[in-house]
Each structure stands twice: as structure tokens, then as C-alpha cells.
Design a protein around this motif. Structure first.
Motif, mmCIF file in Angstrom:
data_model
loop_
_atom_site.group_PDB
_atom_site.id
_atom_site.type_symbol
_atom_site.label_atom_id
_atom_site.label_comp_id
_atom_site.label_asym_id
_atom_site.label_seq_id
_atom_site.Cartn_x
_atom_site.Cartn_y
_atom_site.Cartn_z
ATOM 1 N N ILE A 95 0.849 -1.460 0.001
ATOM 2 C CA ILE A 95 -0.080 0.068 -0.137
ATOM 3 C C ILE A 95 0.975 1.386 0.082
ATOM 4 O O ILE A 95 0.443 2.083 -0.695
ATOM 5 N N GLY A 96 2.474 1.226 0.857
ATOM 6 C CA GLY A 96 3.206 2.423 1.242
ATOM 7 C C GLY A 96 3.161 2.536 -0.946
ATOM 8 O O GLY A 96 3.397 3.652 -0.980
ATOM 9 N N CYS A 97 3.252 1.305 -0.936
ATOM 10 C CA CYS A 97 3.954 1.365 -2.675
ATOM 11 C C CYS A 97 3.023 2.014 -3.744
ATOM 12 O O CYS A 97 3.241 3.158 -4.109
ATOM 13 N N LEU A 98 2.008 1.752 -3.916
ATOM 14 C CA LEU A 98 0.796 2.188 -4.301
ATOM 15 C C LEU A 98 0.117 3.892 -4.189
ATOM 16 O O LEU A 98 0.452 4.310 -5.107
ATOM 17 N N SER A 99 0.237 3.636 -2.809
ATOM 18 C CA SER A 99 0.320 5.429 -2.137
ATOM 19 C C SER A 99 0.947 6.400 -2.795
ATOM 20 O O SER A 99 0.919 7.617 -3.753
ATOM 21 N N ARG A 100 2.353 6.065 -2.739
ATOM 22 C CA ARG A 100 3.573 6.689 -3.601
ATOM 23 C C ARG A 100 3.438 7.099 -5.433
ATOM 24 O O ARG A 100 3.593 7.771 -5.513
ATOM 25 N N LEU A 101 3.400 6.052 -5.313
ATOM 26 C CA LEU A 101 2.809 6.220 -6.977
ATOM 27 C C LEU A 101 1.790 7.153 -7.865
ATOM 28 O O LEU A 101 1.470 7.719 -8.329
ATOM 29 N N LEU A 102 0.673 6.671 -6.370
ATOM 30 C CA LEU A 102 -0.770 7.685 -6.966
ATOM 31 C C LEU A 102 -0.794 8.797 -6.733
ATOM 32 O O LEU A 102 -1.691 9.945 -7.029
ATOM 33 N N THR A 103 0.320 9.696 -6.083
ATOM 34 C CA THR A 103 0.388 10.840 -5.907
ATOM 35 C C THR A 103 0.701 11.653 -7.318
ATOM 36 O O THR A 103 0.753 12.656 -7.203
#
Length: 93
Positions: A75-83
Motif C-alpha cells: 500500500i505504501g508503494c501504491l500510495s506513492r505512485l498515486l501521488t
């Protein structure tokens, strides 16, 4: 015969995914266990995007621990991609 990690990397490219979470399965692995081990793989575009946020060190690293800890890493990786949403257009996607 191919190693499982090589197959996962090929699948990432074949499917055109930004991220792919790889885990080994088998007896006493994953199912029915309290802990897990996953590896987060990323496309070249996702690696570049994560590098821009200073998060590239998370890619390819094995996450060992509880399933909640593995989910938190994904989820951390996904959230950084979605920024950087919406994503840049990609051909053949």
C-alpha cells in the motif's frame, strides 16, 4: 526451468503492470501461516516515478513479517505512485 522470480518479472512486463507482488507458494508457505515473504517488483516507469519521490529503495526488496506488514509495504508503494495521479498515457495499455 525458469526460477519463480524470473517468471514474475516476465509477467510484470507481459501484463504491462506498474507493480507486481511476488510471493512463493508451497507447503508451509503463505496459506495457513501467520507470516509471509513478498517481493515488490516495478516496471521501469514506476521505478522512475518512485525514484522521484525518494522511494525507489523499496522496490525489489523482500518484505518478511506479518501479512499486515507485507500489505502495508504494498500500500505504501501504491500510495506513492498515486501521488502523481493521473498516470501519464502509455501506448498499448
Amino acid at each position: 526451468m525458469h526460477r519463480p522470480l524470473q517468471l514474475a518479472q516476465q509477467k510484470l512486463q507481459r501484463k504491462g503492470c506498474d507493480l507486481l507482488v511476488f510471493n512463493r507458494v508451497g507447503e508451509n508457505l503463505v496459506f495457513g501461516q501467520d507470516t509471509t515473504e513478498v517481493q515488490i517488483l516495478a516496471s521501469e516507469a514506476a521505478k522512475a516515478q518512485l525514484a522521484a519521490t525518494g522511494s525507489e529503495s523499496e522496490i525489489g526488496v523482500r518484505v518478511r513479517g506479518t501479512k499486515a506488514q507485507a500489505a502495508e509495504a504494498v500500500i505504501g508503494c501504491l500510495s506513492r505512485l498515486l501521488t502523481d495521479w493521473p498516470p501519464r498515457p502509455q501506448a498499448d495499455r
